[in-house]
Design an enzyme around this catalytic site. Structure first.
Site, PDB file in Angstrom:
ATOM      1  N   ASN A  23      69.492  33.384  32.317  1.00 23.13           N
ATOM      2  CA  ASN A  23      69.606  34.947  32.411  1.00 23.13           C
ATOM      3  C   ASN A  23      68.063  35.746  32.501  1.00 23.13           C
ATOM      4  O   ASN A  23      67.828  37.101  32.684  1.00 23.13           O
ATOM      5  CB  ASN A  23      70.376  35.512  31.318  1.00 23.13           C
ATOM      6  CG  ASN A  23      71.754  35.403  31.600  1.00 23.13           C
ATOM      7  OD1 ASN A  23      72.179  34.966  32.483  1.00 23.13           O
ATOM      8  ND2 ASN A  23      72.633  35.752  30.451  1.00 23.13           N
ATOM      9  N   ARG A  92      76.710  37.265  39.212  1.00 27.66           N
ATOM     10  CA  ARG A  92      76.096  38.599  38.351  1.00 27.66           C
ATOM     11  C   ARG A  92      74.546  38.826  38.432  1.00 27.66           C
ATOM     12  O   ARG A  92      74.001  40.033  38.565  1.00 27.66           O
ATOM     13  CB  ARG A  92      76.550  38.510  36.870  1.00 27.66           C
ATOM     14  CG  ARG A  92      76.412  40.072  36.244  1.00 27.66           C
ATOM     15  CD  ARG A  92      77.694  40.745  36.690  1.00 27.66           C
ATOM     16  NE  ARG A  92      77.571  42.027  36.371  1.00 27.66           N
ATOM     17  CZ  ARG A  92      78.387  43.050  36.831  1.00 27.66           C
ATOM     18  NH1 ARG A  92      79.396  42.703  37.696  1.00 27.66           N
ATOM     19  NH2 ARG A  92      78.080  44.183  36.688  1.00 27.66           N
ATOM     20  N   PRO A 122      81.033  47.815  35.095  1.00 32.24           N
ATOM     21  CA  PRO A 122      80.723  48.880  35.841  1.00 32.24           C
ATOM     22  C   PRO A 122      79.083  48.901  35.848  1.00 32.24           C
ATOM     23  O   PRO A 122      78.542  48.123  34.977  1.00 32.24           O
ATOM     24  CB  PRO A 122      81.276  50.174  35.187  1.00 32.24           C
ATOM     25  CG  PRO A 122      81.239  49.858  33.977  1.00 32.24           C
ATOM     26  CD  PRO A 122      81.519  48.498  33.767  1.00 32.24           C
ATOM     27  N   ILE A 123      78.617  49.412  37.042  1.00 27.61           N
ATOM     28  CA  ILE A 123      77.168  49.605  37.166  1.00 27.61           C
ATOM     29  C   ILE A 123      76.751  51.063  37.038  1.00 27.61           C
ATOM     30  O   ILE A 123      75.611  51.314  37.695  1.00 27.61           O
ATOM     31  CB  ILE A 123      76.570  48.556  38.173  1.00 27.61           C
ATOM     32  CG1 ILE A 123      77.258  49.220  39.560  1.00 27.61           C
ATOM     33  CG2 ILE A 123      76.664  47.456  38.066  1.00 27.61           C
ATOM     34  CD1 ILE A 123      76.498  48.661  40.775  1.00 27.61           C
ATOM     35  N   ASP A 124      77.488  51.841  36.479  1.00 30.03           N
ATOM     36  CA  ASP A 124      77.079  53.385  36.776  1.00 30.03           C
ATOM     37  C   ASP A 124      75.859  53.720  35.813  1.00 30.03           C
ATOM     38  O   ASP A 124      75.089  54.501  36.541  1.00 30.03           O
ATOM     39  CB  ASP A 124      78.222  54.101  35.930  1.00 30.03           C
ATOM     40  CG  ASP A 124      78.588  53.626  34.364  1.00 30.03           C
ATOM     41  OD1 ASP A 124      78.732  52.170  34.288  1.00 30.03           O
ATOM     42  OD2 ASP A 124      78.446  54.547  33.467  1.00 30.03           O
ATOM     43  N   LEU A 125      75.342  52.824  34.851  1.00 26.43           N
ATOM     44  CA  LEU A 125      74.008  53.109  34.207  1.00 26.43           C
ATOM     45  C   LEU A 125      72.824  52.942  35.249  1.00 26.43           C
ATOM     46  O   LEU A 125      71.982  53.561  35.334  1.00 26.43           O
ATOM     47  CB  LEU A 125      74.016  52.515  33.011  1.00 26.43           C
ATOM     48  CG  LEU A 125      75.062  52.832  31.952  1.00 26.43           C
ATOM     49  CD1 LEU A 125      75.079  52.057  30.645  1.00 26.43           C
ATOM     50  CD2 LEU A 125      74.837  54.473  31.309  1.00 26.43           C
ATOM     51  N   ASP A 304      77.522  36.215  24.283  1.00 25.92           N
ATOM     52  CA  ASP A 304      77.360  34.936  25.013  1.00 25.92           C
ATOM     53  C   ASP A 304      77.692  33.822  24.072  1.00 25.92           C
ATOM     54  O   ASP A 304      77.789  32.585  24.573  1.00 25.92           O
ATOM     55  CB  ASP A 304      76.192  34.486  25.713  1.00 25.92           C
ATOM     56  CG  ASP A 304      76.404  35.663  26.993  1.00 25.92           C
ATOM     57  OD1 ASP A 304      77.081  36.424  27.363  1.00 25.92           O
ATOM     58  OD2 ASP A 304      75.173  35.784  27.791  1.00 25.92           O
ATOM     59  N   ILE A 326      81.166  44.177  23.066  1.00 29.35           N
ATOM     60  CA  ILE A 326      80.359  44.183  24.181  1.00 29.35           C
ATOM     61  C   ILE A 326      81.289  44.111  25.638  1.00 29.35           C
ATOM     62  O   ILE A 326      81.131  44.946  26.432  1.00 29.35           O
ATOM     63  CB  ILE A 326      79.423  43.066  24.407  1.00 29.35           C
ATOM     64  CG1 ILE A 326      78.250  43.036  23.090  1.00 29.35           C
ATOM     65  CG2 ILE A 326      78.200  43.441  25.841  1.00 29.35           C
ATOM     66  CD1 ILE A 326      77.514  44.527  23.030  1.00 29.35           C
ATOM     67  N   ARG A 396      77.710  26.568  36.242  1.00 30.51           N
ATOM     68  CA  ARG A 396      77.015  27.665  36.838  1.00 30.51           C
ATOM     69  C   ARG A 396      76.083  27.972  35.681  1.00 30.51           C
ATOM     70  O   ARG A 396      74.934  28.571  36.227  1.00 30.51           O
ATOM     71  CB  ARG A 396      78.220  28.900  36.620  1.00 30.51           C
ATOM     72  CG  ARG A 396      79.026  28.946  37.688  1.00 30.51           C
ATOM     73  CD  ARG A 396      79.900  30.293  37.736  1.00 30.51           C
ATOM     74  NE  ARG A 396      79.268  31.374  37.248  1.00 30.51           N
ATOM     75  CZ  ARG A 396      79.473  32.461  36.755  1.00 30.51           C
ATOM     76  NH1 ARG A 396      80.720  32.646  36.497  1.00 30.51           N
ATOM     77  NH2 ARG A 396      78.622  33.482  36.420  1.00 30.51           N
TER      78      ARG A 396
HETATM   79  C1  UD1 Z   1      74.040  40.289  30.851  1.00 28.37           C
HETATM   80  C2  UD1 Z   1      74.014  39.143  30.937  1.00 28.37           C
HETATM   81  C3  UD1 Z   1      75.465  38.480  30.123  1.00 28.37           C
HETATM   82  C4  UD1 Z   1      75.460  38.905  28.817  1.00 28.37           C
HETATM   83  C5  UD1 Z   1      75.334  40.550  28.856  1.00 28.37           C
HETATM   84  C6  UD1 Z   1      75.067  41.243  27.252  1.00 28.37           C
HETATM   85  C7  UD1 Z   1      72.800  38.261  32.973  1.00 28.37           C
HETATM   86  C8  UD1 Z   1      73.020  37.932  34.258  1.00 28.37           C
HETATM   87  N1  UD1 Z   1      74.056  38.408  32.323  1.00 28.37           N
HETATM   88  O1  UD1 Z   1      74.925  40.931  31.481  1.00 28.37           O
HETATM   89  O2  UD1 Z   1      75.334  37.081  30.110  1.00 28.37           O
HETATM   90  O3  UD1 Z   1      76.803  38.616  28.173  1.00 28.37           O
HETATM   91  O4  UD1 Z   1      74.057  40.685  29.506  1.00 28.37           O
HETATM   92  O5  UD1 Z   1      74.065  40.464  26.631  1.00 28.37           O
HETATM   93  O6  UD1 Z   1      71.943  38.380  32.518  1.00 28.37           O
HETATM   94  N2  UD1 Z   1      77.977  48.698  31.043  1.00 28.37           N
HETATM   95  C9  UD1 Z   1      78.427  50.101  31.680  1.00 28.37           C
HETATM   96  N3  UD1 Z   1      77.482  50.467  32.704  1.00 28.37           N
HETATM   97  C10 UD1 Z   1      76.814  49.830  33.099  1.00 28.37           C
HETATM   98  C11 UD1 Z   1      76.274  48.596  32.678  1.00 28.37           C
HETATM   99  C12 UD1 Z   1      76.765  47.871  31.731  1.00 28.37           C
HETATM  100  O7  UD1 Z   1      79.282  50.593  30.944  1.00 28.37           O
HETATM  101  O8  UD1 Z   1      76.182  50.390  34.244  1.00 28.37           O
HETATM  102  C13 UD1 Z   1      78.548  48.144  29.900  1.00 28.37           C
HETATM  103  C14 UD1 Z   1      79.450  46.969  30.308  1.00 28.37           C
HETATM  104  O9  UD1 Z   1      80.660  46.904  30.959  1.00 28.37           O
HETATM  105  C15 UD1 Z   1      79.368  46.082  29.207  1.00 28.37           C
HETATM  106  C16 UD1 Z   1      78.251  46.487  28.557  1.00 28.37           C
HETATM  107  O10 UD1 Z   1      77.795  47.619  29.028  1.00 28.37           O
HETATM  108  O11 UD1 Z   1      80.694  46.366  28.351  1.00 28.37           O
HETATM  109  C17 UD1 Z   1      77.062  45.483  28.345  1.00 28.37           C
HETATM  110  O12 UD1 Z   1      76.731  45.021  29.734  1.00 28.37           O
HETATM  111  P1  UD1 Z   1      75.144  44.775  30.329  1.00 28.37           P
HETATM  112  O13 UD1 Z   1      74.338  44.632  29.166  1.00 28.37           O
HETATM  113  O14 UD1 Z   1      74.882  45.444  31.397  1.00 28.37           O
HETATM  114  O15 UD1 Z   1      75.301  43.183  30.786  1.00 28.37           O
HETATM  115  P2  UD1 Z   1      74.941  42.429  32.108  1.00 28.37           P
HETATM  116  O16 UD1 Z   1      73.592  42.854  32.557  1.00 28.37           O
HETATM  117  O17 UD1 Z   1      76.239  42.616  32.941  1.00 28.37           O
END
Ligand code: UD1
Length: 419
Positions: A23, A92, A122-125, A304, A326, A396
């Site tokens: 990661n 991802r 989601p990726i809204d943030l 994780d 999470i 993976r």
């Molecule tokens: C990364 C890691 C993943 C790990 C996670 C949390 C990579 C490739 N993956 O995933 O292995 O489990 O961090 O440590 O590095 N969220 C929103 N909106 C957003 C972004 C996130 O609501 O725009 C929410 C997600 O749905 C989730 C939480 O925030 O519930 C954490 O997500 P995030 O920290 O963004 O994880 P990833 O970057 O996807």
């Protein structure tokens, strides 16, 4: 379809060397798109997600040479802004190409993101932050289209300390005009590694206090040599495997501060653990005690490593409770564990695990990366021979997993016949 056949009940003993962090690889290779010239990155793990990611980069026109865990990346010249839908490989990790392509080309066209099916994700943030920097976002034909005339520094508050959003915004803001202030950022070690990488290449990024990052835009980045941090989740997985098999193992090439919560919880459960800077020694004797765990952003207990510790709880004395804060769909390993005789009750974000003396072998299916690792962990301790199906999920993210387990004395074989 490949599967693992595992004969359980043998203690894992000996030394295991931990690979570079999967990661950390994606954001750092993405950030390398901002550099003109050849950058060398060491300890790149040879896992399928990274191999696919490198192929995506090559498809964009990035020149990459690979040699035994060391890669040279050169993004000089014309780099395409669009990632083809067919080349997305359900990854991802491609999420940080959004910030990188915006930072470099002021345009990014990405198909919807993949990754483990552990929640809506989601990726809204990410998008909220990029809009603050001057990006317009639209969706067309299954693609996300991001475009800007130029990126201008801004103050951005993240409603949740998302790892991916923090990485994307750091990368996008590195060469923006002016200063960007990110508030309530993720603090995972992979973020620190990314900042370190960019600063060594000439960026001006400072963590003013935990969770607050200042990024002063710079015009140019220069090539560097850089080593990725060790994979803290791989390290945590082998420690838990050592614990569940009542083994005596030493994990080498790690940074213990990156997975302290896992070490602390294993100690609480009864493991004898000694640490020094880049080594952890675990000795496990007898059944472990139950504990309660709540997953949290770093420095809390990592989501994780949650499925793997669920396996250990299922053979520990008493009842353990896991609260998963999470991801909303992260108890998928429970079904396989139940097939092996574990007593697990799921209620919304909570798993109630009542330990049993010993698990039995079963044929079970990996449904995601860490869930697959949890099933392997359980099978290593179970009575009899188990089959873990659909191990592509595990490949993976774990480099040479069966070689490493075999070296520790575990009985595991990769097989490929019809079952
Ligand atoms: C990364 C890691 C993943 C790990 C996670 C949390 C990579 C490739 N993956 O995933 O292995 O489990 O961090 O440590 O590095 N969220 C929103 N909106 C957003 C972004 C996130 O609501 O725009 C929410 C997600 O749905 C989730 C939480 O925030 O519930 C954490 O997500 P995030 O920290 O963004 O994880 P990833 O970057 O996807």
């Amino acid at each position: 379809m490949e599967y693992f056949e595992i004969e359980g009940g043998r203690p894992l003993n000996g030394i295991v060397k931990i690979s570079g962090a999967k990661n950390a690889t994606f954001p750092i290779l993405s950030a390398a798109l901002l550099i003109d010239g050849k950058t060398r990155i060491k300890k790149v793990p040879g896992v399928i997600d990274v191999i696919n990611f490198i192929n995506i980069l090559k498809g964009l026109g990035v020149k990459i040479e690979e040699n035994k865990g060391e890669i040279t990346i050169d993004a000089t010249g014309n780099i395409k802004s669009k990632i083809d839908h067919k080349k997305n490989h359900n990854l991802r990790g491609t999420q940080t190409l959004l910030g990188a392509l915006m930072g470099r080309n002021k345009e990014a066209i990405l198909p919807s993101l993949g990754g483990c099916n552990i929640g809506a994700r989601p990726i809204d943030l990410h998008l909220k932050g990029l809009k603050e920097l001057g990006t317009t976002i639209s969706w067309k034909g299954g693609y996300l289209r991001a475009k800007a005339k130029k990126l201008i520094g801004s103050s951005i508050y993240l409603d949740f300390p998302s790892v991916g959003a923090t990485e994307n915004l750091i990368i996008a803001a590195t060469k923006a005009d002016g200063t960007t202030i990110l508030e309530n950022t993720a603090r995972e070690p992979e973020i620190e590694n990314l900042i370190d990488f960019l600063n060594k290449a000439g960026a001006n990024i400072q963590t003013k206090r935990p969770g607050v990052i200042y990024i002063k835009g710079v015009k140019k980045l220069h090539p560097i040599d850089f080593t990725l941090i060790p994979d803290r989740i791989e390290a945590a997985t082998y420690l838990i495997m050592g614990a569940i098999t009542r083994g005596d193992i030493t994990i080498k090439d790690v940074r213990t501060q990156d997975f302290e919560p896992v070490i602390m919880k294993l100690k609480e459960m009864g493991a004898e653990i000694e640490t020094n800077n880049n080594e952890v020694h675990l000795f496990a004797d007898g059944r472990f005690k139950s504990v309660n765990i709540k997953t949290l952003p770093f420095p809390g207990f990592p989501t994780d490593a949650q499925p793997q510790i669920m396996s250990l709880m299922s053979v520990s004395k008493g009842t353990s409770i896991i609260t998963e804060t999470i991801f909303e769909n992260r108890f998928r390993a429970a079904e396989g564990l139940q097939k092996m005789g574990a007593s697990i009750r799921i209620e919304h974000d909570t798993a109630i695990v009542t330990g049993t003396e010993r698990l039995n072998s079963a044929n079970v299916t990996a449904t995601d990366l860490r869930g697959g690792a949890a099933l392997i962990t359980a099978a290593l301790a179970a009575k009899g021979t188990s089959k873990i199906l659909d191990i592509s999920h595990v490949d993976r993210g774990y480099e040479k997993i069966e070689e490493k387990i075999k070296k520790l004395g575990g009985h595991i074989e990769r097989k490929n016949d019809n079952i």
